[in-house]
Design a protein around this motif. Structure first.
Motif, PDB file in Angstrom:
ATOM      1  N   SER A  80      46.188  32.530  34.935  1.00  0.00           N
ATOM      2  CA  SER A  80      45.047  32.941  35.745  1.00  0.00           C
ATOM      3  C   SER A  80      44.096  31.795  36.021  1.00  0.00           C
ATOM      4  N   ARG A  99      51.447  41.398  42.629  1.00  0.00           N
ATOM      5  CA  ARG A  99      52.538  40.680  43.295  1.00  0.00           C
ATOM      6  C   ARG A  99      53.183  41.580  44.332  1.00  0.00           C
ATOM      7  N   PRO A 139      44.824  30.486  43.233  1.00  0.00           N
ATOM      8  CA  PRO A 139      45.589  31.673  43.606  1.00  0.00           C
ATOM      9  C   PRO A 139      46.853  31.276  44.345  1.00  0.00           C
ATOM     10  N   SER A 174      49.680  32.757  49.267  1.00  0.00           N
ATOM     11  CA  SER A 174      50.542  33.733  49.914  1.00  0.00           C
ATOM     12  C   SER A 174      50.358  33.701  51.419  1.00  0.00           C
ATOM     13  N   GLU A 187      42.465  35.976  40.089  1.00  0.00           N
ATOM     14  CA  GLU A 187      43.131  35.463  41.289  1.00  0.00           C
ATOM     15  C   GLU A 187      42.432  35.954  42.558  1.00  0.00           C
ATOM     16  N   ARG A 188      41.956  37.189  42.541  1.00  0.00           N
ATOM     17  CA  ARG A 188      41.231  37.705  43.699  1.00  0.00           C
ATOM     18  C   ARG A 188      39.939  36.929  43.914  1.00  0.00           C
ATOM     19  N   ALA A 202      40.839  33.598  45.395  1.00  0.00           N
ATOM     20  CA  ALA A 202      41.276  33.736  46.787  1.00  0.00           C
ATOM     21  C   ALA A 202      40.086  33.941  47.708  1.00  0.00           C
ATOM     22  N   ARG A 242      45.826  42.251  48.102  1.00  0.00           N
ATOM     23  CA  ARG A 242      46.904  41.332  47.696  1.00  0.00           C
ATOM     24  C   ARG A 242      46.702  40.793  46.287  1.00  0.00           C
ATOM     25  N   TYR A 243      45.448  40.563  45.878  1.00  0.00           N
ATOM     26  CA  TYR A 243      45.158  39.925  44.596  1.00  0.00           C
ATOM     27  C   TYR A 243      44.316  40.840  43.715  1.00  0.00           C
ATOM     28  N   THR A 244      44.346  40.577  42.409  1.00  0.00           N
ATOM     29  CA  THR A 244      43.474  41.294  41.471  1.00  0.00           C
ATOM     30  C   THR A 244      42.901  40.292  40.474  1.00  0.00           C
ATOM     31  N   PRO A 252      48.078  39.713  37.550  1.00  0.00           N
ATOM     32  CA  PRO A 252      47.888  39.583  38.976  1.00  0.00           C
ATOM     33  C   PRO A 252      48.857  40.443  39.751  1.00  0.00           C
TER      34      PRO A 252
END
Length: 474
Positions: free
Chosen positions: A6, A474, A10, A13, A134-135, A138, A129-131, A472
């Motif tokens: 983590s 995916r 990020p 993607s 990572e969110r 991003a 898309r992210y949590t 995270p």
């Protein structure tokens, strides 16, 4: 291992690349067209003012952000995002081919509609898309890229206009928009029906809000040195009647365009207030700082523009820092520290704002201003998303965009009144410096208010730091 993973940036993607590129198109179009106004005026406006080309875009965008954000929660991100890119690209084609000012303004209205859809769907797409950490990272990357796009816009616009003419600033959107639209088919998977899709949309509320925000945006874009007109009175009455009617209606409809109960959460209110104050300070403060650099210090437009770049460069550089700090500090502390640094920059500039100040003495405070904005920016979005139900992220993104637009207008007008009060009727360098010093002092005070309200409303007990062990998406 999860915590170790983590800490990285990020994953880049396709969703993040698509959102950043599409947002970049919208941000660039906010400023790039202004550079071509003299040529547009001579070519399709018969020598008359062509400022309406900028105003129509801003009004359409400001009027639609909240409505399109709420609709994305109901209809899904993918179809609306694709539609927004398509409308923006086709409108750019129409603007490229415009033969008169009416045609160009109509195309700009459509461009503003597409831009609103693109902007408010960016954060929801990233959130889906992210949590976890990572969110946050991003969102920080997205914000830094948008800032960089705004910084590069004047340079890009100047090159395009000097080389190809004013139509090039619209034509450049065609291949980029077409590529972004094609990319959506590959990186945005078909989504299941939105969780808030039941019930009839709040069409009456949406119409009232669009009319009210459109009229309010038109008033805020009104030049301050022009006499009051019948059109201004009509806009004021429209905003004064439709916005209260909209708010009253939101308590009565089952599926509101804006869920006002979100504002009963202190952390959400703190995040929204931070967004509003950020634009008041950044846009309003920069307008009068540029005036000081040009009329107070006697710098050329190019030199004044270059001296402003430390703000944006520092904001880009520290945009990811704010996101990373969320791994160690509670969001309220991160946002508060950013505004504290911003306030220190404003206070130092206020002390230095004299006609005899050497330009290089301003570099440190300008860097502090930008760094504070970068540290505070991404965590604000993260808090807004964290304290809101997933099915309302689009609504939140619309609220953020709406408050940002209002903050820019309110900041320019309110700080302008302070400038006029302290500069008097004089236009010499000392009068400009006096007005600017008052504006910067008020900005430092507002930054202090932002620190206090953030620490109180976004208290660590209400919004703790994110769980770094969260897996995270995916």
């Amino acid at each position: 291992m999860a915590a170790q993973k983590s800490r990285r940036l990020p994953p880049l993607s396709g969703v993040l690349v698509l959102v950043m590129a599409s947002t970049g198109l919208v941000v660039v179009d906010l400023t790039i067209v202004a550079l071509g106004l003299p040529l547009i005026s001579a070519d399709v406006a018969g020598g008359d003012s062509a400022e309406s080309v900028v105003v129509t875009y801003m009004v359409a965008m400001g009027a639609l952000t909240q409505v399109t954000g709420s609709l994305s929660d109901r209809w899904g991100r993918r179809p609306l995002f694709r539609a927004g890119i398509a409308v923006f690209t086709l409108a750019s084609l129409a603007a490229t081919l415009a033969q008169d000012l009416w045609w160009l303004n109509a195309a700009r209205v459509l461009q503003g509609c597409g831009a609103a859809v693109i902007m408010v769907n960016g954060i929801p797409l990233i959130s889906d898309r992210y949590t976890g950490e990572e969110r946050n990272l991003a969102i920080g990357a997205w914000g830094s890229f948008a800032t960089a796009a705004g910084l590069l816009a004047p340079t890009l616009g100047g090159v395009l206009i000097d080389t190809f003419g004013w139509r090039a600033v619209f034509a450049i959107n065609l291949p980029l928009g077409a590529a972004a639209w094609a990319l959506t088919a590959h990186v945005l998977p078909p989504a299941p029906p939105a969780r808030s899709s039941a019930g009839r949309p709040d069409w009456a509320g949406s119409l009232l809000l669009m009319l009210g925000l459109g009229a309010a945006t038109l008033l805020m874009l009104r030049p301050g040195d022009t006499p009051w007109s019948g059109q201004d009175t009509a806009a004021l009455l429209t905003a004064g009647l439709t916005l209260p009617a909209f708010l009253a209606l939101q308590f009565r409809v089952p599926m509101p365009t804006l869920e006002l109960r979100m504002f009963t959460r202190p952390a959400f209110c703190g995040a929204m207030l931070a967004v509003l104050l950020s634009r008041v300070l950044t846009i309003g403060g920069s307008v009068y700082l540029v005036l000081y650099l040009s009329d107070g210090l006697g710098l050329s437009p190019t030199a004044a523009g270059l001296l402003m770049t430390p703000i944006f460069l520092a904001q880009i550089a520290t945009g990811m820092v704010g996101s990373k700090l969320l791994s160690h500090w509670a969001p309220g502390l991160v946002i508060g520290s950013g505004y504290l640094l911003k306030g220190i920059g404003f206070a130092a500039l206020a002390l230095l704002a004299t006609p005899s100040t050497p330009w290089w003495a301003l570099l440190g405070p300008l860097l502090a201003w930008g760094a504070g904005g970068g540290i505070a920016g991404a965590p604000v979005m993260a808090v807004a998303v964290q304290v809101t139900e997933p099915e309302r992220v689009g609504m939140v993104a619309g609220t953020v965009s709406t408050l940002a637009s209002l903050g820019a207008g309110v900041g320019t007008a309110a700080l302008g009144a302070i400038f006029a009060l302290h500069s008097g009727t004089g236009s010499d360098s000392q009068a400009v410096a006096d007005g600017t010093r008052a504006v910067l002092t008020a900005s430092a005070a507002l930054a202090s208010v932002a620190v206090l309200t953030t620490l109180f409303l976004i208290h660590p007990r209400r919004v703790p730091r994110p769980d770094r062990s969260e897996a995270p998406a995916r």
